[in-house]
Design a protein around this motif. Structure first.
Motif, mmCIF file in Angstrom:
data_model
loop_
_atom_site.group_PDB
_atom_site.id
_atom_site.type_symbol
_atom_site.label_atom_id
_atom_site.label_comp_id
_atom_site.label_asym_id
_atom_site.label_seq_id
_atom_site.Cartn_x
_atom_site.Cartn_y
_atom_site.Cartn_z
ATOM 1 N N CYS A 61 0.807 -1.214 0.000
ATOM 2 C CA CYS A 61 0.000 0.000 0.000
ATOM 3 C C CYS A 61 0.841 1.265 0.000
ATOM 4 O O CYS A 61 0.351 2.336 0.351
ATOM 5 N N GLU A 104 -4.117 -10.653 -7.651
ATOM 6 C CA GLU A 104 -3.798 -11.274 -6.375
ATOM 7 C C GLU A 104 -4.459 -12.638 -6.260
ATOM 8 O O GLU A 104 -5.599 -12.844 -6.708
ATOM 9 N N SER A 146 -6.227 -5.568 -7.244
ATOM 10 C CA SER A 146 -6.465 -6.073 -5.896
ATOM 11 C C SER A 146 -7.855 -5.681 -5.428
ATOM 12 O O SER A 146 -8.360 -4.597 -5.759
ATOM 13 N N LYS A 148 -8.373 -5.731 -2.092
ATOM 14 C CA LYS A 148 -8.083 -5.431 -0.689
ATOM 15 C C LYS A 148 -7.736 -3.950 -0.591
ATOM 16 O O LYS A 148 -6.625 -3.541 -0.943
ATOM 17 N N PRO A 149 -8.666 -3.117 -0.141
ATOM 18 C CA PRO A 149 -8.364 -1.688 -0.033
ATOM 19 C C PRO A 149 -7.301 -1.427 1.021
ATOM 20 O O PRO A 149 -7.164 -2.172 1.992
ATOM 21 N N CYS A 150 -6.537 -0.372 0.809
ATOM 22 C CA CYS A 150 -5.516 0.001 1.774
ATOM 23 C C CYS A 150 -6.171 0.590 3.025
ATOM 24 O O CYS A 150 -7.291 1.116 2.963
ATOM 25 N N TYR A 162 -12.475 3.467 -5.992
ATOM 26 C CA TYR A 162 -11.214 2.737 -6.153
ATOM 27 C C TYR A 162 -10.065 3.651 -5.774
ATOM 28 O O TYR A 162 -10.220 4.876 -5.627
ATOM 29 N N ARG A 173 -7.017 -0.736 -6.763
ATOM 30 C CA ARG A 173 -7.680 -1.418 -5.647
ATOM 31 C C ARG A 173 -9.135 -0.981 -5.534
ATOM 32 O O ARG A 173 -9.481 0.167 -5.801
ATOM 33 N N LEU A 187 -13.316 -1.757 -9.251
ATOM 34 C CA LEU A 187 -12.100 -2.115 -9.973
ATOM 35 C C LEU A 187 -12.273 -1.908 -11.475
ATOM 36 O O LEU A 187 -11.349 -1.474 -12.164
#
Length: 743
Positions: A61, A104, A146, A148-150, A162, A173, A187
């Motif tokens: 991230c 991912e 990805s 998976k958000p930061c 996003y 992401r 996304l």
């Protein structure tokens, strides 16, 4: 010995990871490779994955430097719609032949679909065909995907937003659990922004390579961003709808509202007679009786609808079907009671509700959307109508649907189900309650487009500049007779007086009220009048008017320079209406509407005249139509054509024709020498049967389309028309036969 065991263990682990990547590729559809098939993609992916730990960096991230002073950082990309928050860095990210799309491992199945779409679009935009690989590492030039958000961004990006981080690699992401309607819209929209950034790099088309480095956090202002098409009154070809969904998605418009039922009125002065009833879905289920029918025989079958839903799913679009009840529903009224001549349904009869519920039950399995629309348009305001709509809404809600309805009867009433979503079109402001009662959508009549409707709303053309800002300084005048303020931002009251009563979004509506008197095609006139507003609507609904660093509104004329480059987006290069009508860098004057011309898929040149049929060219009548196969006097004139189809089955056969009479005409249709069937050709609403001074018609012949179900054999089929009486219309050609499901 210990060192040797460690060496073997490391290589076994690497080998196991390689096998896992190959297995995931197979499971996720690795056969999409256009350069060498499944084995080629898997081999390249495994080879790349084996080297990742040595050459790549973790898909973490980390973000580019946000502390650069103004003037030293890259400015926000001029994409449309613009990015909500941009932190510019220095330098550019570059795509190269060694770049990859990296997904991912944890969400490889979901990410593969988005990656596959991105791969195809990148090939068109850049000329490079990138491999898709599974893993946690990215190399310089790679694009990482990805779900998976930061940390700290989950709430900011919400359902459809996003983040985009561009340094020596790009990481896109979005939220996995919060993907809108179960789709990975966030996304997908990130990939649209990336593709637009590439297209704006100043390089030639098909050879784009760079984007500015920086970090974006982006999400829409409004969840409902809708384009509506009235396919009830005028049937729209699947190709048009599919092309427009791709166009909409390019500018982040996420909903296609299709009005499936409708009544086409004879709008001759002093009359509003409903003469052409339509319901555009056709079920081949033999147990479904009382099927609502269309006057012209044109329908979407379950196969057709599935194809539309597939395109919608691939482009982040939700299709919302509307069965308009109880008004504008003559097709259902006739199916329920064949003796009915009413335009609407009798809501005082309890059996009416049960019938409408049965129609919904038949077609609900076709629809993938959580949302459906029950109409209510211009239906009146009686107690029985209110009860009918409430009961129908609750019935559909019990089946897991969110129900939308037009606002007509709601404005002065508070006794509707509070879970209804109201499309507000005719009131000059929010629905009249101090505290919100309904979720509502801004579907203002000022956002209507009705081709050939004279001075009504945006019938001549809808300018993006007007929707984005105001009409000030534009060489264009909008109707003001209804008293509505036109533009989205100028009408503060219509947006909502308080922050707690804002709309859920907005809708541009393409109505088809005037096709009875003045036929047109979607591909020419409808596209001509509505295309310019689509990018502007996407901008306004996504993040409002663009502003410069000082907070001043950036004029739409500036956005147009980007739109002229971005055009309709990738995936539509073979769409003739787009290539033949590019989006403009300047505001169109709408002074050169296209002539009405229809060229059938199986045109006149494929026909064989016989008997008493004689050649006929309607260009001489002044309407600009195509040449016709033949016209017929008395006697046994016939017209024969041949068409190929790939497989045997039941087909919907579109027939183009022209007639200038004041009564319907018929023809005998013979397929491959079988027993003839009678085809009835409805009135076109124009032609030599009248003049504009007496019946509001154009005075020229007009080509229209009718459909009929036929059985065709695999290979070549012989289609013969003949006139059993003196009244057969002129046949222009046949459209592509549409294969129907077995049931």
């Amino acid at each position: 010995m210990v060192g040797r065991r460690r060496f073997i263990a490391q290589h076994l682990a690497l080998y196991a990871g390689t096998l896992l990547s190959a297995a995931l590729l197979t499971a996720c559809g690795g056969g999409s490779d256009t350069t060498g098939g499944t084995a080629s993609v898997a081999a390249r992916s495994v080879e790349k994955s084996a080297a990742q730990t040595d050459m790549g960096r973790k898909m973490d991230c980390s973000i580019p430097d946000e502390t650069l002073p103004v003037g030293a950082a890259n400015v926000a990309p001029a994409v449309v719609p613009g990015i909500r928050t941009w932190h510019g860095s220095r330098g550019t990210w570059s795509l190269s032949p060694t770049s990859r799309i990296v997904v991912e491992q944890a969400d490889a199945g979901s990410l593969w679909r988005v990656g596959t779409r991105l791969r195809a679009d990148l090939l068109e935009v850049t000329g490079l065909d990138l491999p898709i690989v599974v893993g946690p590492y990215v190399h310089p030039g790679d694009i990482g995907l990805s779900l998976k958000p930061c940390p700290g961004t989950t709430q900011q990006i919400g359902d459809e937003g996003y983040t985009l981080s561009a340094s020596n690699s790009i990481i896109l992401r979005a939220n996995h659990e919060r993907g809108a309607r179960g789709k990975d819209n966030g996304l997908f929209y990130a990939t649209r922004t990336l593709l637009q950034m590439l297209m704006l790099d100043g390089r030639p088309a098909g050879a784009h390579r760079t984007v500015p480095q920086g970090y974006a956090i982006d999400a829409p202002l409004y969840p409902e961003r809708t384009f509506m098409v009235d396919v009830g009154r005028k049937f729209a070809d699947k190709g048009f709808l599919e092309a427009y969904m791709k166009f909409m998605a390019w500018y982040k418009i996420n909903t296609l509202h299709l009005v499936i039922s409708g009544d086409l009125l004879d709008r001759t002065p002093n009359t509003q007679t409903g003469i052409k009833a339509a319901f555009r879905l056709y079920s081949h289920n033999p147990n479904f009786t009382q099927q609502p029918l269309s006057y012209d025989g044109l329908y979407y079958s379950k196969n057709d609808w599935n194809e539309l839903e597939d395109v919608a799913e691939a482009y982040g679009i939700t299709i919302v079907p509307e069965f308009d009840t109880p008004g504008h529903s003559q097709a259902m009224a006739r199916a329920f009671d064949p003796s009915s001549t009413n335009e609407g349904l009798d809501t005082t009869n309890p059996a009416t509700l049960r019938y409408v519920e049965r129609v919904w039950d038949e077609f609900l399995p076709w629809f993938r959307s959580q949302k459906v629309h029950i109409g209510g348009d211009e239906a009146g305001d009686t107690a029985s109508i209110q009860t009918f709509q409430n009961n129908l809404a609750r019935y559909l809600q019990s089946r897991g649907k969110t129900v939308e309805m037009w606002q007509d009867t709601v404005s002065g009433q508070s006794n509707y189900d509070p879970n209804l979503v109201i499309q507000n079109w005719s009131t000059n402001g929010p629905l009249p309650w101090t505290t919100p009662k309904f979720k509502w959508i801004n579907s203002s009549g000022s956002f209507y487009v009705t081709p050939n409707a004279g001075g009504y709303e945006e019938s001549s053309g809808f300018l993006g500049d007007s929707f984005y800002g105001t009409d000030a300084g534009l060489p264009f005048t909008h109707p003001t007779s209804d008293g509505e303020v036109f533009d989205w931002f100028g009408n503060t009251a219509f947006i909502g007086a308080t922050s707690t009563y804002q709309p859920a979004g907005g809708q541009i509506a393409l109505w088809s009220d005037m096709t009875y008197h003045n036929p047109y095609t979607y591909e020419d006139l409808a596209h001509y009048v509505v295309k310019d507003v689509i990018p502007a609507a996407g901008q306004i609904w996504w993040n409002g008017q663009r502003r410069d660093p000082a907070g001043a509104v950036i004029p739409y004329a500036t956005l147009r320079t980007s739109v002229a480059v971005l055009q309709y987006g990738p995936g539509v290069k073979d769409v003739a209406m787009f290539s033949g009508s590019p989006l403009s860098a300047t505001a169109p004057a709408f002074s050169d509407p296209p002539a009405y011309v229809v060229t059938p898929d199986y045109p006149a040149q494929a026909g064989v005249l016989s008997g008493l049929a004689v050649p006929y060219n309607c260009r001489s009548c002044g309407g600009g139509e195509v040449g016709y196969l033949g016209h017929y006097g008395t006697g046994d004139g016939t017209l024969t054509m041949t068409i190929p189809v790939p497989s045997a089955g039941t087909y919907l056969l579109p027939i183009y024709y022209v007639m200038g009479t004041t009564v319907p005409e018929t023809a005998l249709l013979t397929i491959n020498g079988a027993v003839p069937v009678t085809v009835t050709f409805p009135l076109t609403g124009g032609g030599s049967g009248g003049t504009s001074s007496t019946n509001n018609l154009s005075g020229t012949d007009q080509e229209v389309i009718v459909g009929t179900f036929v059985t065709l054999q695999a290979g070549i089929n012989t289609i013969k028309f003949s006139n059993p009486t003196t009244g057969m219309p002129n046949i222009g050609g046949l459209g592509t036969p549409l294969l129907q499901p077995s049931r």
